[in-house]
Motif scaffolding. Sequence first.
Motif, PDB file in Angstrom:
ATOM      1  N   THR A  22      -2.926 -33.180 -29.451  1.00  0.00           N
ATOM      2  CA  THR A  22      -3.106 -34.441 -29.425  1.00  0.00           C
ATOM      3  C   THR A  22      -1.865 -35.320 -29.286  1.00  0.00           C
ATOM      4  O   THR A  22      -1.774 -36.510 -28.584  1.00  0.00           O
ATOM      5  CB  THR A  22      -3.685 -35.122 -30.735  1.00  0.00           C
ATOM      6  N   MET A  23      -0.793 -35.194 -29.789  1.00  0.00           N
ATOM      7  CA  MET A  23       0.653 -35.857 -29.518  1.00  0.00           C
ATOM      8  C   MET A  23       1.252 -35.600 -28.225  1.00  0.00           C
ATOM      9  O   MET A  23       1.539 -36.543 -27.449  1.00  0.00           O
ATOM     10  CB  MET A  23       1.710 -35.310 -30.687  1.00  0.00           C
ATOM     11  N   ALA A  24       0.738 -34.472 -27.646  1.00  0.00           N
ATOM     12  CA  ALA A  24       1.293 -34.229 -26.473  1.00  0.00           C
ATOM     13  C   ALA A  24       0.464 -34.887 -25.455  1.00  0.00           C
ATOM     14  O   ALA A  24       1.104 -35.557 -24.552  1.00  0.00           O
ATOM     15  CB  ALA A  24       1.339 -32.690 -26.196  1.00  0.00           C
ATOM     16  N   LEU A  25      -0.892 -35.078 -25.493  1.00  0.00           N
ATOM     17  CA  LEU A  25      -1.725 -35.747 -24.747  1.00  0.00           C
ATOM     18  C   LEU A  25      -1.466 -37.289 -24.878  1.00  0.00           C
ATOM     19  O   LEU A  25      -1.264 -37.905 -23.843  1.00  0.00           O
ATOM     20  CB  LEU A  25      -3.150 -35.624 -25.216  1.00  0.00           C
ATOM     21  N   ASN A  48       1.146 -43.953 -35.348  1.00  0.00           N
ATOM     22  CA  ASN A  48       1.752 -43.789 -36.432  1.00  0.00           C
ATOM     23  C   ASN A  48       2.257 -42.410 -36.663  1.00  0.00           C
ATOM     24  O   ASN A  48       3.382 -41.983 -36.888  1.00  0.00           O
ATOM     25  CB  ASN A  48       1.107 -44.313 -37.643  1.00  0.00           C
ATOM     26  N   LEU A  49       1.192 -41.580 -36.259  1.00  0.00           N
ATOM     27  CA  LEU A  49       1.421 -39.898 -36.717  1.00  0.00           C
ATOM     28  C   LEU A  49       2.446 -39.581 -35.438  1.00  0.00           C
ATOM     29  O   LEU A  49       3.301 -38.953 -35.787  1.00  0.00           O
ATOM     30  CB  LEU A  49       0.184 -39.278 -36.322  1.00  0.00           C
ATOM     31  N   HIS A  50       2.479 -40.181 -34.327  1.00  0.00           N
ATOM     32  CA  HIS A  50       3.140 -39.935 -33.450  1.00  0.00           C
ATOM     33  C   HIS A  50       4.601 -40.365 -33.589  1.00  0.00           C
ATOM     34  O   HIS A  50       5.700 -39.452 -33.625  1.00  0.00           O
ATOM     35  CB  HIS A  50       3.001 -40.777 -32.148  1.00  0.00           C
ATOM     36  N   ALA A  51       4.839 -41.563 -33.989  1.00  0.00           N
ATOM     37  CA  ALA A  51       6.048 -41.868 -34.490  1.00  0.00           C
ATOM     38  C   ALA A  51       6.997 -41.498 -35.592  1.00  0.00           C
ATOM     39  O   ALA A  51       8.159 -41.209 -35.623  1.00  0.00           O
ATOM     40  CB  ALA A  51       5.815 -43.613 -34.665  1.00  0.00           C
ATOM     41  N   CYS A  71       8.455 -38.511 -33.865  1.00  0.00           N
ATOM     42  CA  CYS A  71       9.074 -38.680 -32.319  1.00  0.00           C
ATOM     43  C   CYS A  71      10.811 -38.817 -32.852  1.00  0.00           C
ATOM     44  O   CYS A  71      11.141 -39.691 -33.578  1.00  0.00           O
ATOM     45  CB  CYS A  71       8.545 -39.878 -31.835  1.00  0.00           C
ATOM     46  N   THR A  72      11.496 -38.207 -31.763  1.00  0.00           N
ATOM     47  CA  THR A  72      12.981 -38.427 -31.937  1.00  0.00           C
ATOM     48  C   THR A  72      13.417 -38.913 -30.982  1.00  0.00           C
ATOM     49  O   THR A  72      14.558 -39.210 -30.604  1.00  0.00           O
ATOM     50  CB  THR A  72      13.519 -36.950 -32.235  1.00  0.00           C
ATOM     51  N   PRO A 129       7.890 -43.243 -24.370  1.00  0.00           N
ATOM     52  CA  PRO A 129       6.837 -44.001 -23.312  1.00  0.00           C
ATOM     53  C   PRO A 129       5.662 -44.439 -24.138  1.00  0.00           C
ATOM     54  O   PRO A 129       4.981 -45.304 -23.878  1.00  0.00           O
ATOM     55  CB  PRO A 129       6.350 -42.938 -22.325  1.00  0.00           C
ATOM     56  N   VAL A 130       5.447 -44.020 -25.391  1.00  0.00           N
ATOM     57  CA  VAL A 130       4.333 -44.290 -26.344  1.00  0.00           C
ATOM     58  C   VAL A 130       4.529 -45.637 -26.778  1.00  0.00           C
ATOM     59  O   VAL A 130       5.523 -46.152 -27.433  1.00  0.00           O
ATOM     60  CB  VAL A 130       4.296 -43.438 -27.387  1.00  0.00           C
ATOM     61  N   PRO A 131       3.508 -46.861 -26.492  1.00  0.00           N
ATOM     62  CA  PRO A 131       3.723 -48.020 -26.943  1.00  0.00           C
ATOM     63  C   PRO A 131       3.776 -48.220 -28.507  1.00  0.00           C
ATOM     64  O   PRO A 131       3.120 -47.543 -29.228  1.00  0.00           O
ATOM     65  CB  PRO A 131       2.306 -48.700 -26.563  1.00  0.00           C
ATOM     66  N   ARG A 132       4.635 -49.064 -28.853  1.00  0.00           N
ATOM     67  CA  ARG A 132       4.834 -49.569 -30.162  1.00  0.00           C
ATOM     68  C   ARG A 132       5.741 -48.321 -30.822  1.00  0.00           C
ATOM     69  O   ARG A 132       5.852 -48.434 -32.229  1.00  0.00           O
ATOM     70  CB  ARG A 132       3.647 -49.604 -31.047  1.00  0.00           C
ATOM     71  N   CYS A 133       5.992 -47.143 -30.271  1.00  0.00           N
ATOM     72  CA  CYS A 133       6.716 -46.194 -31.169  1.00  0.00           C
ATOM     73  C   CYS A 133       8.075 -46.413 -31.713  1.00  0.00           C
ATOM     74  O   CYS A 133       8.356 -46.529 -32.947  1.00  0.00           O
ATOM     75  CB  CYS A 133       7.024 -44.887 -29.969  1.00  0.00           C
ATOM     76  N   LYS A 134       9.002 -47.364 -30.968  1.00  0.00           N
ATOM     77  CA  LYS A 134      10.007 -47.747 -31.461  1.00  0.00           C
ATOM     78  C   LYS A 134       9.958 -48.755 -32.615  1.00  0.00           C
ATOM     79  O   LYS A 134      10.631 -48.642 -33.715  1.00  0.00           O
ATOM     80  CB  LYS A 134      11.170 -48.365 -30.395  1.00  0.00           C
ATOM     81  N   GLU A 135       9.024 -49.781 -32.314  1.00  0.00           N
ATOM     82  CA  GLU A 135       8.928 -50.509 -33.495  1.00  0.00           C
ATOM     83  C   GLU A 135       8.283 -49.948 -34.553  1.00  0.00           C
ATOM     84  O   GLU A 135       8.694 -50.433 -35.873  1.00  0.00           O
ATOM     85  CB  GLU A 135       7.637 -51.653 -32.893  1.00  0.00           C
ATOM     86  N   ILE A 136       7.368 -48.800 -34.379  1.00  0.00           N
ATOM     87  CA  ILE A 136       6.913 -48.243 -35.919  1.00  0.00           C
ATOM     88  C   ILE A 136       8.297 -47.490 -36.426  1.00  0.00           C
ATOM     89  O   ILE A 136       8.122 -47.651 -37.705  1.00  0.00           O
ATOM     90  CB  ILE A 136       5.720 -47.358 -35.520  1.00  0.00           C
ATOM     91  N   LYS A 137       8.866 -46.788 -35.897  1.00  0.00           N
ATOM     92  CA  LYS A 137       9.904 -45.984 -36.182  1.00  0.00           C
ATOM     93  C   LYS A 137      11.076 -47.032 -37.000  1.00  0.00           C
ATOM     94  O   LYS A 137      11.507 -46.718 -38.198  1.00  0.00           O
ATOM     95  CB  LYS A 137      10.788 -45.141 -35.179  1.00  0.00           C
TER      96      LYS A 137
END
Length: 124
Positions: free
Chosen positions: A19-22, A71-74, A77-78, A83-91
């Motif tokens: 799911t995370m890869a998708l 949230n699970l992705h962030a 994520c390293t 490219p995932v929206p909001r990843c940086k903000e959530i991290k």
Amino acid sequence: RMRLTDAERRERSEQLQKTMALLVHACSCNDLQCQSSSCRKVRQLFQHAVGCQQKVTGGCPLCKKMWFLLNLHAKSCTRTDCPVPRCKEIKDLRRRQTARKEEQRRHQYQAMLRNQQQLQAKGQ
């Protein structure tokens, strides 16, 4: 709650990894004719969230699902160029929350030490 068997835990972990890869694929895929039906589903989920009037705070189950995935992705994520929206903000938010908790823990520990020192000084 029922405990998962080792096989169920492995299966769940593998499903989450897929799911995370998708999620990463769907966020970086520019092919409007992408053959992955899952890619289209994830894109539709994002499109829903953009136009949803209810949002998470209003109890929208699709928005809740999307935020859970983000949230699970962030959390794992390293990538700095994710490219995932909001990843940086959530991290960044998670980092600030962790730092705030650590600061609170430090203050509590220092207060405990001061109390111990005061008790020892009174006992002398």
